[in-house]
Design a protein around this motif. Structure first.
Motif, PDB file in Angstrom:
ATOM      1  N   VAL A  79       1.038  -0.974  -0.035  1.00  0.00           N
ATOM      2  CA  VAL A  79      -0.110   0.091  -0.108  1.00  0.00           C
ATOM      3  C   VAL A  79       0.793   1.232   0.026  1.00  0.00           C
ATOM      4  N   LYS A  80       1.684   1.109   0.668  1.00  0.00           N
ATOM      5  CA  LYS A  80       2.581   2.581   0.901  1.00  0.00           C
ATOM      6  C   LYS A  80       3.735   2.339  -0.051  1.00  0.00           C
ATOM      7  N   ILE A  81       4.420   1.365  -0.418  1.00  0.00           N
ATOM      8  CA  ILE A  81       5.178   1.449  -1.593  1.00  0.00           C
ATOM      9  C   ILE A  81       4.633   1.129  -2.850  1.00  0.00           C
ATOM     10  N   GLY A  82       3.729   0.107  -3.078  1.00  0.00           N
ATOM     11  CA  GLY A  82       2.936  -0.083  -4.115  1.00  0.00           C
ATOM     12  C   GLY A  82       3.720  -0.779  -5.107  1.00  0.00           C
ATOM     13  N   PRO A  83       3.538  -1.001  -6.251  1.00  0.00           N
ATOM     14  CA  PRO A  83       4.051  -1.701  -7.487  1.00  0.00           C
ATOM     15  C   PRO A  83       5.578  -1.554  -7.511  1.00  0.00           C
ATOM     16  N   ARG A  84       6.186  -2.804  -7.742  1.00  0.00           N
ATOM     17  CA  ARG A  84       7.667  -2.925  -7.372  1.00  0.00           C
ATOM     18  C   ARG A  84       8.432  -3.609  -8.548  1.00  0.00           C
ATOM     19  N   LYS A  85       8.242  -2.862 -10.044  1.00  0.00           N
ATOM     20  CA  LYS A  85       8.724  -3.517 -10.895  1.00  0.00           C
ATOM     21  C   LYS A  85      10.448  -3.062 -10.937  1.00  0.00           C
ATOM     22  N   VAL A  86      10.908  -4.150 -11.331  1.00  0.00           N
ATOM     23  CA  VAL A  86      12.361  -4.267 -11.098  1.00  0.00           C
ATOM     24  C   VAL A  86      12.969  -3.095 -11.772  1.00  0.00           C
ATOM     25  N   GLY A  87      14.075  -2.445 -11.241  1.00  0.00           N
ATOM     26  CA  GLY A  87      14.631  -1.430 -11.895  1.00  0.00           C
ATOM     27  C   GLY A  87      13.994   0.153 -11.463  1.00  0.00           C
ATOM     28  N   THR A  88      12.840   0.235 -10.933  1.00  0.00           N
ATOM     29  CA  THR A  88      12.183   1.286 -10.682  1.00  0.00           C
ATOM     30  C   THR A  88      12.548   1.746  -9.068  1.00  0.00           C
TER      31      THR A  88
END
Ligand SMILES: [Zn+2]
Length: 448
Positions: A79-88
């Protein structure tokens, strides 16, 4: 003046008593906290059921896993960090958050940075795995157990079930187990890049293999918190490599002995190979000949890799029970006397080019080429019985049986193709262990 002096004096005495009282209370508390302190006696951990009724610490360890801890970790990640696509940057922040949590637990924590080319996406990815180590404290401390999950997600997806659930279970396991000591070393690892071709775990498995540590088993947690019915929240599915099946039985015993009460079902056998996109982070461990056990939920999850994979889909009661099973299994396996034999092929090593038994070159990862004849060497570790023999198979055909150490066989056949050599160890109790290596084998002129 005198009155005031007396009052002061009384006050001093009272103060003195209070100090002594506080010190005494402090001593009582600190002596009782030794029981759950890092320096607590490791003999109390493990499979000795004689003290199950009073002070088997695995019961205490299980109690330390609760839903609110798992919820807090998962809320932060999804919720706080959210989507975690590699490299972002959000993937980076998630890695930092996990690192910080591990460090706060007093664990030896590090990043493993990696960079990897993916042919499927035709680009380089760069990211970090996070590893926390709980060192073993006995003669077994060179033996390792790994528990891991992946903290990255596919793009624009918060990845609550896949694999927020596995990641927070690894963190909660680290939190509980870091307060104890075990015979074996436990490594808690959060991988990145799973969704882009198992990139983080590939770099990590490769490093483990090159460092040559004694890895007993890898526990893989991916998508473990989904259950919508009473039936499904009572079920756990486990997959494992052939040689890890005895550890699956140990996990079933843990489930029973510590009243976790899951219905554990063996789901499928994990074997080396297969396409990378339909698997999980155990893939490269298995390719390197290691044993793996994968935990999975019991119900088909309809929201894999979709924006609906959100925190409200998680059954926290189920996830907490699953984490209890994982934590108790880790505590048990980290202390148990290994009674099964183990075997590994030590030559040819994976990821190398050989000529006349000598390594000419190292490759980036599991590509192995052998030129000329080669001595197939093994490293064996007996369990609780002596070794009967080791059988050598070439493309599935038995070619040699060796009844004496060191167990080895010289491969000298004509070839230009890819071949597999498998070794199977048999002990006097009829137990087996195996390892297999596949390589391109080029040998045109046979030696007499
Ligand atoms: Zn996953």
């Amino acid at each position: 003046m005198l009155e005031e002096y007396k009052t002061k004096n009384r006050f001093k005495k009272l103060f003195g008593f209070c100090v002594i009282f506080i010190i005494l209370i402090g001593m009582i508390i600190s002596s009782s906290s030794i029981l759950i302190n890092k320096e607590s006696t490791p003999e109390k951990l493990g499979i000795d059921k004689s003290n199950k009724l009073n002070s088997d610490p695995i019961f205490d360890i299980i109690e330390m896993t609760d839903e609110s801890l798992l919820y807090d970790y998962l809320e932060e990640l999804t919720v706080k960090i959210g989507p975690r696509k590699v490299g972002t940057s959000s993937c980076e922040i998630a890695g930092e958050y996990i690192f910080e949590q591990f460090e706060n637990m007093g664990l030896e924590t590090r990043y493993q940075e990696w960079e990897s080319w993916t042919p499927r996406h035709k680009r380089f990815y760069r990211s970090k795995n996070v590893e926390a180590i709980l060192p073993g404290n006995s003669k077994f401390n060179d033996e390792i157990i790994i528990v891991n999950a992946h903290y990255d997600t596919v793009p624009d997806v918060s990845g609550a079930i896949d694999d927020g659930t596995g990641t927070v279970a690894v963190m909660a396991a680290a939190y509980a187990l870091s307060q104890y000591k075990f015979n074996r070393t436990i490594k808690f690892v959060a991988f990145s890049g799973e969704e882009y071709g198992l990139l983080g775990s590939r770099a990590y498995a490769n490093e483990i293999y090159e460092d040559n540590p004694n890895l007993l088993v890898q526990l893989n947690l991916d998508g473990i918190g989904y259950a919508t019915t009473a039936l499904h929240s009572n079920n756990v599915l486990l997959a494992s490599t052939e040689d890890a099946k005895w550890m699956v039985e140990e996990i079933k015993n843990v489930n029973k002995n510590y009243d976790i009460d899951f219905n554990i079902r063996f789901f499928k056998k994990i074997a080396p190979g297969g396409p990378r996109q339909f698997t999980s982070d155990f893939h490269d461990f298995v390719l390197h000949g290691y044993e793996a056990i994968a935990f999975g939920g019991s119900e088909d999850y309809p929201h894999w890799h979709t924006p609906e994979d959100t925190i409200d889909k998680v059954n926290f009661g189920y996830l907490a029970n699953m984490t209890k099973l994982i934590v108790a299994s880790l505590a048990h396996l980290a202390d148990i006397e290994v009674y099964y034999p183990q075997i590994r092929i030590s030559s040819p090593k994976r990821g190398r080019l050989y000529f006349e038994d000598v390594t000419l070159k190292k490759f980036n990862y599991a590509r192995t080429v052998v030129l000329d004849d080669i001595l197939i060497c093994t490293y064996v570790k007996p369990g609780d019985a002596s070794i009967e023999n080791v059988k050598f198979y070439y493309d599935g055909k038995l070619v040699f049986t060796d009844s004496d150490a060191p167990y080895q066989w010289r491969l000298n056949k004509r070839s230009i193709k890819e071949h597999a050599v498998e070794v199977i160890l048999y002990d006097k109790k009829g137990r087996t262990a195996r390892d297999q290596v596949t390589f391109r084998y080029i040998n045109l002129f046979l030696k007499k």
